[in-house]
Design an enzyme around this catalytic site. Structure first.
Site, PDB file in Angstrom:
ATOM      1  N   ASP A  22       8.085  20.126  47.354  1.00 56.26           N
ATOM      2  CA  ASP A  22       8.426  21.566  47.021  1.00 56.26           C
ATOM      3  C   ASP A  22       9.822  21.585  47.436  1.00 56.26           C
ATOM      4  O   ASP A  22      10.441  20.899  48.119  1.00 56.26           O
ATOM      5  CB  ASP A  22       7.347  22.420  47.376  1.00 56.26           C
ATOM      6  CG  ASP A  22       7.568  23.607  46.396  1.00 56.26           C
ATOM      7  OD1 ASP A  22       8.468  23.958  45.822  1.00 56.26           O
ATOM      8  OD2 ASP A  22       6.710  24.647  46.518  1.00 56.26           O
TER       9      ASP A  22
HETATM   10  C1  BGC Z   1       7.694  26.695  44.374  1.00 49.90           C
HETATM   11  C2  BGC Z   1       7.100  25.821  43.336  1.00 49.90           C
HETATM   12  C3  BGC Z   1       8.165  25.611  42.323  1.00 49.90           C
HETATM   13  C4  BGC Z   1       9.697  25.154  42.886  1.00 49.90           C
HETATM   14  C5  BGC Z   1      10.726  25.134  41.676  1.00 49.90           C
HETATM   15  C6  BGC Z   1       8.947  26.483  44.657  1.00 49.90           C
HETATM   16  O1  BGC Z   1       9.537  27.570  45.487  1.00 49.90           O
HETATM   17  O2  BGC Z   1       6.817  26.767  45.554  1.00 49.90           O
HETATM   18  O3  BGC Z   1       5.989  26.013  42.972  1.00 49.90           O
HETATM   19  O4  BGC Z   1       7.906  24.638  41.407  1.00 49.90           O
HETATM   20  O5  BGC Z   1       9.914  26.352  43.693  1.00 49.90           O
HETATM   21  O6  BGC Z   1      10.968  26.311  41.104  1.00 49.90           O
END
Ligand code: BGC
Length: 743
Positions: free
Chosen positions: A289
């Protein structure tokens, strides 16, 4: 020189002593692809680390732009994947840099959070989960995939399969609720919808299961907080949905921000290698993430970002989202022996394999097709599918008979801050979705009712937040002139989603005051609640004639709600998460464990609150219909059975009411005696079926040893002989049961 070698050996020894194995390469065992092997053998280390690097464009803040630094990274092969880059124009421009200006011409992979729609917005995932309609859920995932794939995208960061018992946590809107069985079936449906049978027609995306693992159990419901649950709870409740998604074929997995058992997920070898690769047999690639490798420094498990990157690689992370750690910091680990080149090669291999499966080496622009983009997005068929699942996602929580609204009701007041709102209807995590395309509740009602005899008054009455009650007297005045009030209240869309934990999960601002002021008029009130999580609706229930839980329904929200309010669609949704009476009950969920002192309202010394019932306001699986249904006592094909036999549980379900309608028949099991404590009920099967008024349908469930199995004291899946209750009914409170014995 010798001294350096000494320090290198010392570091490796210390690393191993800390329990972090270095350098192990887990391969899928699949035959290597000669084309990919040739490519890897010609790559520099920087180019390899580039394939393992994912950066965002600046799209979200300033429109479709990318910092010149990233363009140079693409050009020099130091970035192999981008996210927040979509539309045919933008992806084509970026892909051109990769395939025309970089040395090896390896195409870029474009990812995005396509969570519940690309342009045609569908209900938020928690709402869709309430439909219990796996076909409709798969279809909605397919359509969002198809639209996004026509707009240059290859990869979505979905499905989010984090089970959660935490309504304070804003991200429950993105999941399938509290139940492992329902969540697993929905995870499979979403993966199938997103990926289909493959990418031959360039109309499917690669799925990314997230957030591995147990992200839905943050302490106190605060996003990004640590997770502290037992291995038993982890394996019984939180882990199965990820496994279901992986086994359904999901090609990528995203790590979570939280720690598990003291180790942040992005550095957690137990999760990423032992469970994901070895237990589940996952052979795609793992992406972190957003900057979660870097965040391991803040977690306090490494001193610096280099160590964080090395920990991540050794744990099993293939791609670094946004942190730039793989790109910039981990090379030193090769020199001092903490990582090996074979590990890097294996990660690159798994990433290139997916690029190849997508057909990008043959045609890097095959997903960026202007004509397809124009003809695919927001077609009438897609809008119809959105309306269909939106209707299926609305849960009727209360109805004193005012619904469905009779055409003889002539004057209707449509009020509340969300009555004519469009922007909130797309819900959180709506990516490229636009509120302006949504049909508001007020618009939907007006379009639905073409009779000149019915008139609508529309006043906002209050804001979602704040204390302003100055419009109340005007609204109350109008209400007195009307026959029925339709009041739309709830949360702002950004009150759920990421980084949107709430300690108080009430209807915010003065909206409940507005409801009470309207109640004083004595007119019937249909309250439509729009929100992204279970809320405390005790006062709403007390003061309304009918309550519709409408979540965020997407582009067709207003039409779907009008269909329900006027009875063109008979509500069939069932809650995928329990709704507490009060925040003090959290976590409140249906499948709690048996205790030594079970709840007893008449005894002080049993598990209970002295100021409130234990039970939620609305339990898991609950939802009304305009019709009434009866369920016969379950019959069993044989009440005593062996492990090798299956048994059939049957019920007759009768629609005894005045409307045709769908019902979700739910089967729960209780293991009465086992070597470990078991939940008082566990969902094991369900069927959703249409039953015409007056009709009776026989519903059969076949149960095998799997349904009666559990994790024993050593956490091994097993069955034990003994007695079970099998419940069949229309929500998790059902007491309609039959006893069976496993010999
Ligand atoms: C989130 C993810 C997401 C990623 C990209 C993160 O802050 O937890 O679920 O896919 O950002 O946008």
């Amino acid at each position: 020189m010798k001294l350096n070698l000494f320090y290198a050996l010392l570091t490796v020894t210390l690393f191993i002593a800390c329990g972090r194995k270095t350098g192990e390469v887990i391969t899928s065992g699949a035959k290597k692809d000669p084309m990919i092997e040739k490519l890897i053998s010609g790559m520099t280390l920087d180019e390899k680390l580039g394939q393992m690097t994912l950066f965002t464009t600046d799209w979200e803040s300033t429109g479709p732009t990318i910092r010149s630094g990233f363009e140079n990274d693409i050009r020099s092969g130091r970035c192999g994947a981008l996210f927040n880059s979509h539309t045919v124009d933008f992806t084509t421009r970026l892909q051109r840099i990769a395939v025309e200006e970089s040395r090896l011409k390896i195409p870029l992979l474009f990812g995005y959070d396509v969570i519940h729609g690309y342009k045609t917005m569908f209900p938020i995932p928690l709402a869709e989960a309430c439909s219990w309609d796996l076909e409709a859920i798969e279809k909605s995932a397919y359509i969002m995939s198809k639209e996004a794939a026509a707009s240059g995208l290859h990869w979505t960061f979905a499905p989010m399969v984090d089970i959660s018992r935490e309504p304070r946590w804003g991200r429950v809107m993105e999941g399938a609720g509290e139940d492992t069985y329902l969540g697993s079936r929905i995870a499979e449906a979403r993966v199938k919808g997103i990926q289909g049978k493959g990418f031959e027609n360039a109309d499917r995306l690669v799925a990314c299961v997230k957030h591995f693992a147990a992200y839905g159990a943050p302490t106190a419901g605060r996003d990004y907080n640590s997770v502290d649950i037992s291995e038993r709870v982890f394996r019984e409740t939180y882990l199965p949905t990820y496994e279901a998604a992986v086994k359904a074929g999901a090609k990528t997995v995203m790590t979570s921000f939280n720690d598990y058992n003291g180790v942040p997920a992005s550095g957690n070898r137990y999760l990423l290698t032992d469970i994901l690769r070895k237990e589940f047999g996952f052979n795609g690639f793992v992406v972190t993430d957003y900057t979660s490798i870097n965040e391991m420094v803040n977690h306090g498990v490494v001193e610096n970002e280099t160590d964080a990157g090395i920990l991540a690689l050794n744990a099993g992370v293939d791609m670094d989202m946004q942190g730039g750690i793989y790109q910039e910091k981990i090379k030193v680990g090769l020199k001092d022996g903490r990582i090996r080149l074979e590990q890097i090669d294996e990660s690159v291999r798994s990433i290139l394999k997916i690029k190849k499966e997508l057909g990008l080496f043959e045609n890097p622009y095959r997903f960026s097709d202007k004509a397809r983009e124009a003809s695919t997005i927001m077609t009438p068929e897609h809008l119809m599918a959105s309306r269909d699942i939106a209707r299926k996602s609305v849960v009727l929580l209360k109805n004193d008979g005012v619904l469905p609204l009779s055409p003889s009701v002539k004057k209707i007041l449509v009020t509340g801050p969300l009555a004519d709102d469009k922007n909130n209807l797309i819900g959180a995590w709506s990516g490229s979705g636009e509120g302006r395309h949504c049909i508001s509740l007020y618009e939907g009602l007006r379009q639905h009712v073409r009779s000149a005899n019915i008139s609508f008054e529309q006043l906002k009455g209050a804001e979602i937040e704040g204390t302003d009650m100055s419009q109340f007297s005007a609204v109350v005045q109008k209400a007195k002139e009307c026959d029925v009030i339709i009041l739309a209240i709830g949360e702002h869309k950004d009150m759920s989603g990421e980084a949107a934990a709430r300690a108080m999960i009430r209807i915010p601002g003065v909206q409940e005051n507005l409801l009470k002021a309207l109640k004083a008029t004595g007119k019937p009130i249909i309250t439509v609640v729009m929100n992204g999580r279970p809320l405390v609706l005790t006062e709403v229930d007390n003061n309304s004639s009918a309550v519709l839980e409408a979540w965020w329904l997407g582009t067709q929200a207003g039409n779907a709600l009008a269909d329900i309010i006027y009875g063109d669609y008979n509500p069939s949704a069932k809650l995928a998460m329990s709704f507490p009476r009060h925040e003090g009950q959290i976590p409140v969920y249906y499948n709690y464990k048996s205790t030594g002192r079970p709840f007893d309202p008449n005894s002080k010394w049993n598990t209970k609150y002295i100021d409130m019932p234990n039970s939620p306001l609305y339990p898991f699986g609950y939802g009304l219909s305009y019709s009434t249904f009866d369920c016969s006592r379950p019959e069993v094909s044989q009440s005593v059975f062996t492990e090798n036999e299956s048994i059939t549980i049957s019920v007759d379900v009768t629609n005894s009411g005045k409307y045709d309608g769908e019902q979700v028949v739910q089967l729960y099991i209780r293991d009465l005696v086992a070597s470990v404590t078991r939940p008082v009920k566990e969902l094991k099967a369900f069927k959703k079926l249409m039953i015409r008024k007056g009709q009776t349908k026989r519903v059969e469930f076949v149960l095998t040893k799997k349904e009666f199995s559990f994790l024993n004291q050593t956490l091994k899946r097993t069955t034990e002989p003994g007695k079970f209750d099998v419940f069949v009914g229309f929500d998790s409170d059902t007491t309609n049961k039959v006893a069976v014995t496993l010999k």
